[in-house]
Design a protein around this motif. Structure first.
Motif: not given
Length: 409
Positions: A331-337, A275-283
């Motif tokens: 979790x914020x890394x993948x979208x940026x990568x 859940x923390x992964x999901x919460x941090x993803x959008x950042x």
């Protein structure tokens, strides 16, 4: 259904023509990603049950993850490369049909080999879903690519977090056969993705023209720089997903063995991490749109290192706290990568999405198998000690070119 499709398509065309973000499509993709990854997350969530039912070793548990993730990873770049040249609007719904078959088979599996076949079918569904859904998110972004990818990703990570919770509430008390009820979730996803497919089909020509314009306007980097940068990004994916594999596949066993918690309580801890992964993803995506993706990548992967290094040495309470902090930052890394890579190689949205999603799945699967073998030879605590050093690989982010400066120069 036709009325919904017509309204979605009409609003999408207007938004696409005006360059606005098509939020109904992005939200539909994010929700579909939630459904898709909820079903996929059932696989590691039932590992303790499967291990007891079929008397499996940690190596065999790792092989289940390996089969699922490699079946997804090998096909994803090929799907992306093919659809860059020949877009397939309804491939998303068709891919979800493989997931449906895998779920039914998994609920009825009476041997380890049938379990492997089942997770392989689910992996094929994932191989079709991720690159094509990422392409549609790019189409609907209105130029806000980081935000669009993060919104798409947050649905998937939220779905991943639900798997352990649903397993604790439904599967553990009532048995693995209850997985068959999740076929209704797959049917819902097929319906939504059919609607998205109609919008995709109506906007294909416009998207092709826009992609050509972006390719023409993009800053051209030397081939050597592009290849070197992609290599760095893949190493960062290696660091992130091997570490993620250690937690998603073995965190429950770690908690049970080290702290003596029950299976159901271990699923709650895993849910909190996911859940923390999901919460941090959008950042990662929106912040990357503002300050630059390189800095988000740096902070996300290297910034998690102190917490990862401390995790193996703390008590149960701080294990729960640190795992959530790690999930939130990492979790914020993948979208940026992913968006950084798409900017490195413009015009190849599907291929890049397939390559990076596929590599992430593949390295996670290989890592899970190797870590399972290591756990059998040593201990589950030793595995977490070794993996705690992986985020230090984030230091190599400093070698990436700053694309934002090149664009404004």
């Amino acid at each position: 259904m036709k009325i919904i499709q017509q309204r979605t398509a009409a609003s999408g065309v207007v938004a696409a023509e005006s360059g606005q973000t098509v939020f109904p499509i992005l939200l539909a993709l994010s929700f579909s990603h939630l459904l898709n990854d909820t079903m996929q997350s059932l696989i590691p969530s039932i590992y303790p049950m499967v291990k007891d039912s079929f008397q499996l070793s940690f190596s065999q548990i790792g092989l289940i993850t390996f089969t699922f993730q490699v079946s997804a990873s090998i096909l994803q770049p090929l799907v992306g490369l093919y659809t860059d040249k020949r877009p397939q609007p309804y491939a998303l719904a068709i891919g979800m049909c493989f997931t449906l078959l895998g779920l039914v088979s998994l609920s009825l599996a009476d041997s380890f080999h049938i379990v492997l076949l089942s997770v392989g079918l689910i992996g094929i569904g994932s191989a079709v879903f991720h690159p094509e859904a990422s392409r549609v998110a790019h189409m609907a972004s209105g130029g806000r690519h980081g935000m669009a990818q993060s919104l798409f990703q947050v649905g998937g990570n939220a779905g991943s977090s639900l798997g352990p919770l649903l397993a604790a509430m439904i599967l553990l008390p009532y048995g693995r056969f209850q997985i068959i009820w999740f076929s209704l979730v797959a049917l819902l996803a097929i319906f939504i993705l059919s609607v998205v497919g109609n919008w995709y089909k109506a906007n294909m020509d416009r998207s092709t023209k826009k992609s050509a314009d972006v390719t023409h306007q993009a800053v051209k980097l030397p081939t050597r720089t592009v290849v070197f940068s992609v290599g760095i990004l893949l190493l960062l994916i290696f660091s992130k997903y091997i570490y993620m594999a250690s937690i998603s596949s073995y965190f429950t066993f770690y908690l049970i063995h080290k702290f003596g918690v029950s299976i159901q309580n271990s699923q709650i801890y895993l849910f909190a991490f996911l859940f923390s992964v999901a919460a941090g993803t959008f950042i990662g995506g929106p912040v990357g749109d503002r300050i630059g993706r390189k800095y988000v990548i740096w902070i996300s992967i290297l910034g998690v290192a102190p917490f990862a290094l401390a995790l193996p040495y703390v008590n149960l309470f701080w294990t729960g706290v640190l795992s959530c902090v790690i999930g939130l930052i990492l979790s914020s890394a993948f979208s940026a990568i992913l968006v950084y890579a798409q900017e490195l190689i413009p015009g190849k949205v599907g291929m890049i999405a397939g390559l990076f999603f596929g590599f992430a799945f593949g390295i996670g699967g290989i890592g899970s198998a190797l870590l399972g073998n290591l756990a059998d030879k040593t201990s589950i605590e030793y595995v977490f000690n070794v993996c705690s050093f992986l985020p230090l690989i984030g230091l190599i982010t400093g070698f990436l070119p700053n694309l934002e400066k090149k664009k404004t120069a």
